[in-house]
Write a protein that holds these residues in place. Structure first.
Motif, PDB file in Angstrom:
ATOM      1  N   SER A  36     -20.510  41.185 -90.037  1.00 41.78           N
ATOM      2  CA  SER A  36     -20.305  41.888 -88.774  1.00 41.78           C
ATOM      3  C   SER A  36     -18.818  42.130 -88.530  1.00 41.78           C
ATOM      4  O   SER A  36     -18.422  43.169 -87.990  1.00 41.78           O
ATOM      5  N   ALA A  96     -24.387  50.106 -93.229  1.00 40.35           N
ATOM      6  CA  ALA A  96     -25.841  49.947 -93.217  1.00 40.35           C
ATOM      7  C   ALA A  96     -26.362  49.489 -94.578  1.00 40.35           C
ATOM      8  O   ALA A  96     -27.218  48.600 -94.660  1.00 40.35           O
ATOM      9  N   ALA A  99     -25.501  45.843 -95.110  1.00 39.98           N
ATOM     10  CA  ALA A  99     -26.308  44.977 -94.254  1.00 39.98           C
ATOM     11  C   ALA A  99     -27.725  44.818 -94.806  1.00 39.98           C
ATOM     12  O   ALA A  99     -28.282  43.712 -94.822  1.00 39.98           O
ATOM     13  N   VAL A 100     -28.338  45.905 -95.250  1.00 36.97           N
ATOM     14  CA  VAL A 100     -29.692  45.847 -95.802  1.00 36.97           C
ATOM     15  C   VAL A 100     -29.712  44.984 -97.067  1.00 36.97           C
ATOM     16  O   VAL A 100     -30.633  44.173 -97.279  1.00 36.97           O
ATOM     17  N   SER A 181     -26.157  40.442 -90.208  1.00 37.32           N
ATOM     18  CA  SER A 181     -26.552  41.721 -90.808  1.00 37.32           C
ATOM     19  C   SER A 181     -27.272  42.612 -89.800  1.00 37.32           C
ATOM     20  O   SER A 181     -27.121  43.843 -89.820  1.00 37.32           O
ATOM     21  N   ILE A 182     -28.073  42.014 -88.916  1.00 37.28           N
ATOM     22  CA  ILE A 182     -28.777  42.798 -87.897  1.00 37.28           C
ATOM     23  C   ILE A 182     -27.778  43.474 -86.961  1.00 37.28           C
ATOM     24  O   ILE A 182     -27.918  44.662 -86.618  1.00 37.28           O
ATOM     25  N   LEU A 185     -26.277  46.443 -88.646  1.00 37.27           N
ATOM     26  CA  LEU A 185     -27.165  47.617 -88.643  1.00 37.27           C
ATOM     27  C   LEU A 185     -27.147  48.332 -87.294  1.00 37.27           C
ATOM     28  O   LEU A 185     -27.140  49.566 -87.226  1.00 37.27           O
ATOM     29  N   ALA A 188     -24.007  50.282 -87.062  1.00 35.99           N
ATOM     30  CA  ALA A 188     -24.067  51.504 -87.867  1.00 35.99           C
ATOM     31  C   ALA A 188     -24.847  52.598 -87.137  1.00 35.99           C
ATOM     32  O   ALA A 188     -24.454  53.773 -87.151  1.00 35.99           O
ATOM     33  N   ALA A 189     -25.953  52.217 -86.481  1.00 36.98           N
ATOM     34  CA  ALA A 189     -26.750  53.198 -85.735  1.00 36.98           C
ATOM     35  C   ALA A 189     -25.949  53.805 -84.582  1.00 36.98           C
ATOM     36  O   ALA A 189     -26.000  55.017 -84.336  1.00 36.98           O
TER      37      ALA A 189
END
Length: 297
Positions: A36, A96, A99-100, A181-182, A185, A188-189
């Motif tokens: 993060s 993203a 993170a995935v 990681s969440i 994401l 990124a969104a």
């Protein structure tokens, strides 16, 4: 001139804050290994590149018209804003994907020195809030698209920064590593949404999109209510950076003197500029049709 100085001050502030945050987050990433924070660092690094480009665009856009650019240089703001949106989209994609990959990894990534990371993110939040407040003030005063886009991007940084603190706390107190990681994401969104909004606004301006509907309606009202104007037509507007261009044809009494007709058009131009000081206004005078004139007593 005042608008130019305000815009440049916002650009210098953006470069300074981005530089400070990049240095702080590089150190925080080196001691924590937090994704993060890495996402926030990537964002701040792009902020620095974009802020430098934006500062150059602000300076260039403020140049007066010349022989080769008779309408001025304000479209440089839109080009810079469009480049901003592309850089932001690339940043979001990299974050993203990383993170995935971490979420799908069989062994969770371990973070360390969470306290140091939290301190850096708190510094980032404080500096970002101060910068956004100043940029919002400048954008309201000058209407600069570059400053407004930069402000929107920094405002979007606040949520990932707060999320990074939550991820570090979850790792430190609960041993929960996936929240990092969440949060990345989600960040990124948010970057994608901001980039699309900035890009659309810049693209519309580069394609000579008309001024906002409320501005057009206000100008129409001015023309309808101005004494001596019997009718108007061919009201055309376009935006270039933060500068609106307005062309309007008014119909006046053909029997009056040129001086009187000019005074009417000058009054309308002054009224438009009073409402929109940054506008470039051209008022054309046409002879009113007899059907448009009020009946004589």
């Amino acid at each position: 001139m005042q608008d130019k100085h305000l815009n440049i001050s916002a650009g210098v502030a953006s470069v300074s804050v981005a530089t400070l945050l990049v240095i702080a987050k590089i150190w925080a990433l080196s001691v924590t290994g937090s994704l993060s924070i890495a996402a926030s660092l990537a964002d701040s690094a792009l902020d620095l590149l974009i802020a430098c480009a934006g500062l150059l665009a602000i300076y260039y856009a403020a140049r007066p018209p010349d022989k080769d650019h008779t309408f001025g240089h304000t479209s440089a703001e839109d080009l810079a804003a469009l480049a901003q949106s592309v850089f932001i989209l690339i940043s979001a994609a990299v974050i993203a994907v990383t993170a995935v990959r971490r979420l799908l990894a069989t062994t969770p990534h371990q973070m360390t020195a969470e306290g140091a990371g939290i301190a850096v993110m708190l510094l980032s939040i404080a500096a970002t809030i101060a910068l956004v407040l100043w940029q919002r003030y400048v954008a309201r005063k000058t209407g600069s698209k570059v400053v407004s886009a930069d402000s929107l991007h920094y405002l979007g940084d606040l949520i990932p920064n707060i999320g990074a603190i939550c991820a570090l706390l979850a790792s430190s107190l609960l041993g929960f590593q996936h929240l990092d990681s969440i949060v990345a994401l989600i960040a990124a969104a948010l970057l994608v949404l901001g980039a699309l909004n900035i890009g659309k606004s810049a693209w519309d301006a580069l394609m000579d999109r008309a001024a906002p509907p409320e501005m057009i309606a206000a100008i129409e009202t001015m023309a309808q209510e101005m004494p001596g104007i019997y009718a108007y037509h061919d009201l055309k507007t376009r935006m270039a950076g933060s500068k609106p261009f307005v062309n309007i044809h008014i119909e006046v009494d053909g029997d009056q003197t040129l001086r009187e007709a000019h005074a009417i058009s000058a009054d309308l131009k002054r009224q438009i500029l009073a409402a929109y000081p940054n506008a470039d206004v051209i008022v054309h005078k046409d002879v009113a049709r007899e059907a448009d004139k009020p009946p004589h007593d």
